[in-house]
Write an enzyme that holds these catalytic residues in place. Structure first.
Site, PDB file in Angstrom:
ATOM      1  N   TYR A  94       0.793  -1.234   0.000  1.00 27.30           N
ATOM      2  CA  TYR A  94       0.000   0.000   0.000  1.00 27.30           C
ATOM      3  C   TYR A  94       0.829   1.289   0.000  1.00 27.30           C
ATOM      4  CZ  TYR A  94      -4.445  -2.410   0.903  1.00 27.30           C
ATOM      5  OH  TYR A  94      -5.581  -3.185   0.809  1.00 27.30           O
ATOM      6  N   LYS A 116       3.685 -16.178   2.640  1.00 33.09           N
ATOM      7  CA  LYS A 116       3.615 -16.707   1.274  1.00 33.09           C
ATOM      8  C   LYS A 116       5.060 -16.845   0.804  1.00 33.09           C
ATOM      9  CE  LYS A 116       1.668 -18.159  -2.447  1.00 33.09           C
ATOM     10  NZ  LYS A 116       1.120 -19.547  -2.471  1.00 33.09           N
ATOM     11  N   ASP A 124      -2.796 -18.809   1.092  1.00 30.75           N
ATOM     12  CA  ASP A 124      -3.818 -19.568   0.357  1.00 30.75           C
ATOM     13  C   ASP A 124      -4.409 -20.659   1.255  1.00 30.75           C
ATOM     14  OD1 ASP A 124      -1.279 -20.726   0.270  1.00 30.75           O
ATOM     15  OD2 ASP A 124      -1.379 -21.350  -1.830  1.00 30.75           O
ATOM     16  N   ASP A 178      -6.176  -7.324   4.690  1.00 35.48           N
ATOM     17  CA  ASP A 178      -7.377  -6.737   4.089  1.00 35.48           C
ATOM     18  C   ASP A 178      -8.308  -7.848   3.605  1.00 35.48           C
ATOM     19  OD1 ASP A 178      -9.124  -4.842   2.861  1.00 35.48           O
ATOM     20  OD2 ASP A 178      -8.156  -5.279   0.941  1.00 35.48           O
ATOM     21  N   ASP A 200     -12.356  -9.336   5.309  1.00 41.42           N
ATOM     22  CA  ASP A 200     -13.695  -9.486   4.714  1.00 41.42           C
ATOM     23  C   ASP A 200     -14.171 -10.926   4.860  1.00 41.42           C
ATOM     24  OD1 ASP A 200     -13.518  -6.802   3.838  1.00 41.42           O
ATOM     25  OD2 ASP A 200     -14.605  -7.267   1.982  1.00 41.42           O
TER      26      ASP A 200
HETATM   27  C1  IPM Z   1     -10.350  -1.634   4.056  1.00 39.59           C
HETATM   28  C2  IPM Z   1     -10.538  -1.195   2.635  1.00 39.59           C
HETATM   29  C3  IPM Z   1      -9.377  -0.351   2.170  1.00 39.59           C
HETATM   30  C4  IPM Z   1      -8.095  -1.175   2.234  1.00 39.59           C
HETATM   31  C5  IPM Z   1      -9.514   0.232   0.754  1.00 39.59           C
HETATM   32  C6  IPM Z   1     -10.864   0.794   0.529  1.00 39.59           C
HETATM   33  C7  IPM Z   1      -8.429   1.200   0.454  1.00 39.59           C
HETATM   34  O1  IPM Z   1     -10.736  -2.303   1.813  1.00 39.59           O
HETATM   35  O2  IPM Z   1     -10.177  -0.783   4.928  1.00 39.59           O
HETATM   36  O3  IPM Z   1     -10.416  -2.836   4.325  1.00 39.59           O
HETATM   37  O4  IPM Z   1      -7.771  -1.904   1.296  1.00 39.59           O
HETATM   38  O5  IPM Z   1      -7.426  -1.076   3.249  1.00 39.59           O
HETATM   39 MN    MN Z   2     -11.005  -4.139   2.878  1.00 42.83          MN
END
Ligand code: IPM
Ligand code: MN
Ligand code: NAD
Length: 356
Positions: free
Chosen positions: A140, A190, A223, A247, A251
């Site tokens: 990032y 990884k 993975d 990240d 999710d």
């Molecule tokens: C998160 C989001 C951000 C990230 C994006 C929107 C830049 O997905 O906070 O999880 O990748 O960190």
């Molecule tokens: Mn995210």
């Protein structure tokens, strides 16, 4: 004795960010009254709508200086890809994390009573982990470039930057956290393919683990780790991951505990020399924006994480209890949890349950 007072920059952003921060702000106001402290919120209007009036810039040039004096930043979500490219809209979020040295991102995921995992036969408590995401470097940093854009000769280079200092400090943070939890740490790696960066991560894990003999530490390729999150989520306590790996895992962890709409996060500057930032894991959800049905719980829990960080731990626990009551009771919930309630109705229900 002077009253405790916290200056919070409220940054609702785009899409459902506006709806969920409004509920979190109401809950903050509610608990602060009851616990005898003040939350002074200052709203900032930045995001895609603001960009339309300001030459396509989602924030003013001096936005970091504007935010620096605050005790914390509370963010909703950013992004409306139909209005502005995401990498433009989201750049300020990445800059805040980096320039305010919020190098730890905490993303807890707990399967709570009253919620259902998409995994078969999972009961409350079967998922109880914290993802500790490296939040300031890795993929990032923006290092790289692109030439000959749009032509067949186009070349783009995105350099992942990993430093020994950055990796060591996030691992040590994870170990310290594991000590206060179930003494188990898993590092995402990884190193079978990323022969420079992830081999260094492995080396640093080996170098520091000896300082925490009470913590059981291991590494798993990312993975396989994604697979194991689904197969045996109960095996994970503290999961330390690089920026991008963390990240993606967060999710997935949000889905495992019933909805991304429940998943909070804290972007922490442990040195406390710049403001930390609290926000839900989810984004601006353009698919449901404007409908008033976004789940505000991720944002409300993020507000509890902010109060914890500010030292208002009783108030934070009270919010967590009220959210747990709402989920256990189950009658007022948004469509992501198979309910029919609106964002505001869930906010009202949680407000009513404070201190019950
Ligand atoms: C998160 C989001 C951000 C990230 C994006 C929107 C830049 O997905 O906070 O999880 O990748 O960190
Ligand atoms: Mn995210
Ligand atoms: P998203 O998290 O916004 O949405 C993914 C899915 O989850 C959607 O179906 C959405 O409706 C659902 N969802 C998310 N939050 C919810 C909630 N609180 N209640 C109910 N359902 C919810 O991810 P996306 O669709 O990939 O991204 C949409 C926009 O958000 C993009 O512009 C993206 O870049 C941005 N984004 C911003 C942040 C942030 O500001 N921190 C984080 C992630 C994505």
């Amino acid at each position: 004795m002077a009253a405790r007072r916290y200056r919070i920059a409220l940054y609702p952003g785009d899409g459902i960010g506006t709806d969920v921060t409004a509920e979190a702000a109401r809950v903050l106001a509610g608990v602060s009254r009851r616990h005898g402290f003040f939350v002074d919120t200052t709203a900032v209007p930045w995001g895609c709508l603001w960009a339309r009036e300001h030459g396509g810039h989602p924030v003013p040039a001096d936005f970091l200086e504007h935010l620096r004096p605050f005790d914390a930043i509370f963010l909703g979500a950013l992004g409306m890809p139909a209005m502005l490219p995401d990498h433009v809209t989201l750049a300020p979020l990445i800059r805040m994390r980096q320039e305010f040295r919020q190098y730890v991102c905490l993303r807890p995921a707990v399967l709570m009573p009253g919620t259902e995992s998409p995994l078969a036969d999972r009961k409350p408590g079967d998922v109880d982990m914290v993802i500790v995401r490296e939040n300031s470097e890795g993929e990032y940093t923006g290092a790289g470039g692109c030439t000959h854009a749009g032509s067949p000769e186009e070349i783009s280079v995105q350099v992942a930057v990993h430093t020994r200092r950055g990796v060591e400090r996030i691992l040590r943070y994870g170990f310290e956290l594991a000590r206060r939890r179930r003494q188990c740490l898993t590092m995402a790696t990884k190193s079978n393919a990323l022969n420079h960066s992830m081999v260094m991560w492995d080396r640093i894990l080996d170098a520091v683990r000896g300082d925490y003999p009470d913590v059981q530490a291991g590494k798993v390729h990312i993975d396989a780790l994604a697979m194991l999150f689904v197969r045996t989520p109960e095996a994970f306590d503290v999961v330390v991951a690089s920026n991008l790996f963390g990240d993606i895992l967060s999710d997935l962890a949000g889905a495992l505990v019933g909805s991304l709409g429940l998943a909070p996060s804290a972007n922490i500057n442990p040195d406390r020399d710049c403001p930390s930032l609290f926000e839900p894991v989810h984004g601006s959800a353009p698919d449901i924006a404007g409908q008033g049905v976004a789940n505000p719980i991720a944002a409300i829990r993020s507000a509890a994480m902010m109060l914890d960080f500010l030292g208002e731990t009783d108030a934070a626990r009270e919010i967590e209890r009220a959210v747990a009551d709402n989920l256990r009771h189950g009658s007022v919930r948004t469509p992501d949890l198979a309910g029919t309630a609106t964002t505001v109705q869930v906010g009202n229900d949680i407000l009513q349950r404070l201190s019950d």
